[in-house]
Design an enzyme around this catalytic site. Structure first.
Site, mmCIF file in Angstrom:
data_model
loop_
_atom_site.group_PDB
_atom_site.id
_atom_site.type_symbol
_atom_site.label_atom_id
_atom_site.label_comp_id
_atom_site.label_asym_id
_atom_site.label_seq_id
_atom_site.Cartn_x
_atom_site.Cartn_y
_atom_site.Cartn_z
ATOM 1 N N GLU A 166 0.808 -1.222 0.000
ATOM 2 C CA GLU A 166 0.000 0.000 0.000
ATOM 3 C C GLU A 166 0.843 1.273 0.000
ATOM 4 O O GLU A 166 0.898 2.024 0.990
ATOM 5 C CB GLU A 166 -0.969 -0.004 1.188
ATOM 6 C CG GLU A 166 -1.929 -1.179 1.140
ATOM 7 C CD GLU A 166 -3.114 -1.053 2.085
ATOM 8 O OE1 GLU A 166 -3.071 -0.201 2.994
ATOM 9 O OE2 GLU A 166 -4.083 -1.795 1.919
ATOM 10 N N GLU A 350 -5.721 -7.959 -0.542
ATOM 11 C CA GLU A 350 -6.374 -7.767 0.765
ATOM 12 C C GLU A 350 -7.829 -7.413 0.556
ATOM 13 O O GLU A 350 -8.162 -6.601 -0.312
ATOM 14 C CB GLU A 350 -5.745 -6.615 1.575
ATOM 15 C CG GLU A 350 -4.494 -6.977 2.321
ATOM 16 C CD GLU A 350 -3.920 -5.814 3.126
ATOM 17 O OE1 GLU A 350 -4.698 -5.000 3.666
ATOM 18 O OE2 GLU A 350 -2.692 -5.747 3.209
HETATM 19 C C1 FCB Z 1 -4.702 -2.203 5.129
HETATM 20 C C2 FCB Z 1 -3.359 -2.641 5.651
HETATM 21 C C3 FCB Z 1 -3.427 -3.761 6.656
HETATM 22 C C4 FCB Z 1 -4.616 -3.611 7.567
HETATM 23 C C5 FCB Z 1 -5.876 -3.424 6.773
HETATM 24 C C6 FCB Z 1 -7.132 -3.332 7.596
HETATM 25 O O1 FCB Z 1 -4.653 -0.870 4.773
HETATM 26 O O2 FCB Z 1 -2.551 -3.084 4.597
HETATM 27 O O3 FCB Z 1 -2.220 -3.815 7.349
HETATM 28 O O4 FCB Z 1 -4.392 -2.575 8.459
HETATM 29 O O5 FCB Z 1 -5.766 -2.258 6.010
#
Ligand code: FCB
Length: 437
Positions: A166, A350
């Site tokens: 990210e 994710e």
């Molecule tokens: C993302 C992050 C991860 C976690 C999720 C909820 O932004 O990569 O580490 O905090 O959100």
């Protein structure tokens, strides 16, 4: 769950994710101080002043945790390597730290789990933060050295690698909004970090290739950018948000060019001769990862550029207050593939929700969330998007950054007093969907 593995194309990978600082217990194994340890000491920066010193004690409990990944039916496990564990001062090697990841990767392979590594998931060694961290170009060079160390030790056994988790959070959220470590909040710091983090991605990708590490990609976060109203200025604001959040890194990685509209706002805050770095940032990638949680309803605040604010939307929300908007994932996958990545395989790296649940509870909201987003993936695949995998965030409840241990994203409940792991109903639902189909 209404979907199972059988609904997806053959070879589609299901994964679950964690990150080093959020679960390992940074106080163990000779790891160096990170900028998150420092940030946690700043009054009001992290809920309850919590830090990752113990977290889920994964440093000692990893065999049990990897058993849970396997028993959940997952094909792959997305984990990260802590820079400050491997190089406590950002430069010199801590063999004990590297040996931990050596054991962890072998532990995955022993269980038939594909290791998906992310090199940097936010724990910058404090020694580098003291020298300017991501606002300083030197940090990028140090990151390339760290990449080489990891590549040489683990590279032959990894299924895939993404250099930076990210980039927008690493740069903008942490140096412009100041919400994450190191908690800086000026346009100049934000802009410099936006370029240096992009360059860190590119340099690391080049090192990985030189070291013949297979399957080099990226894990980049996206939000569906929606104007909060139909006023012209809010539509323009949503476009600016989209530029900074969604198109900055995508443009650099896939076109070798930052978006013009954002560059104009960044102005002379960009580091000198940044143009010379664009070829390095624009590396060929074997896959591209998308982290997706929610949408953002953008308004123009009327303040200084970029003058962006958000309003609360009407959809049901997670415990983070984030709206649940699966259609946003389908839409993002569609336009990212069409406008930027084309044939490059995509991977949801994710997706998940925070929900306050107790062990034994129904966990229906999380099951529904996962189900709806898996359906959103299927919709994208039906329209021809080359999506090749999906990752549930997170395997375990863990240290949720500025929100401490309060928000629970895990498929598995963690009792932080006893470190007991209790699979939630969502874990069992995923396991059924992945093993029955
Ligand atoms: C993302 C992050 C991860 C976690 C999720 C909820 O932004 O990569 O580490 O905090 O959100």
């Amino acid at each position: 769950m209404s979907v199972t593995r059988a609904d997806f194309p053959a070879g589609f990978l299901f994964s679950t994710a964690t990150s080093a600082y959020q679960i390992e217990g940074h106080g163990f194994g000779g790891a160096g101080r990170t900028h998150w340890d420092t940030f946690a000491r700043r009054p009001g920066a992290v809920l309850n002043g919590d830090d990752g010193a113990v977290a889920c004690d994964h440093y000692h409990r990893w065999p049990e945790d990897l058993d849970l990944v396997r028993d959940g039916g997952f094909d792959a496990y997305r984990f990260s390597t802590s820079w400050a564990r491997i190089m406590p001062d950002g430069r010199s090697l801590n063999p004990e730290g590297l040996a931990f990841y050596d054991r962890l990767v072998d532990g995955m392979l022993d269980r038939g789990i594909k290791p998906m590594a992310t090199l940097y998931h936010w724990e910058l060694p404090q020694a580098l933060s003291d020298k300017g961290g991501w606002t300083a170009r030197d940090t990028v060079l140090r990151f390339a050295d760290f990449t080489e160390v990891v590549a040489r030790k683990l590279g032959d056994r990894l299924h895939s690698v993404a250099p930076v988790n990210e980039p927008w959070c690493v740069a903008w959220l942490s140096h412009y909004h100041g919400h994450h470590a190191p908690g800086l909040s000026t346009l100049r710091d934000g802009v410099r970090a936006m370029h240096h983090v992009a360059l860190a991605h590119g340099m690391a990708a080049a090192v990985l290739r030189d070291e013949r590490v297979p399957n080099v990609g990226a894990a980049t976060n996206f939000e569906a950018a929606l104007p909060a109203t139909d006023r012209e200025i809010d539509i323009a604001a949503a476009e600016r948000f989209d530029g900074i959040y969604n198109r900055w890194f995508l443009g650099a990685m896939f076109r070798g060019a930052y978006p013009d509209d954002v560059l104009e706002g960044f102005g002379d805050h960009m580091p000198d001769r940044w143009q010379d770095d664009m070829a390095t940032i624009h590396q060929p990638l074997d896959w591209f990862g998308i982290n997706y949680y929610t949408c953002n309803r953008v308004i123009d605040t009327g303040g200084e550029w970029p003058a962006l604010g958000s309003v609360v939307g009407p959809l049901p929300k997670t415990d983070m207050g984030w709206e649940i908007y699966p259609q946003g994932l389908t839409d993002l996958l569609g336009w990212i593939a069409r406008d930027y990545t084309q044939e490059t395989p995509l991977f949801v790296t994710e997706n998940g929700m925070a929900h306050a649940d107790v062990p034994g509870a129904e966990d229906a909201a999380r099951i529904d969330f996962l189900d709806q987003h898996l359906q959103a993936c299927l919709k994208a695949i039906e329209t021809g998007v080359p999506l090749t995998g999906y990752t549930a965030w997170s395997l375990l409840d863990n240290f949720e950054w500025a929100l401490g241990y309060e928000k629970r994203f895990g498929l598995i409940h963690v009792d932080y007093d006893t470190q007991a792991r209790t699979p939630k109903a969502s874990y069992h639902a995923m396991a059924r969907a992945l093993t029955d189909g």
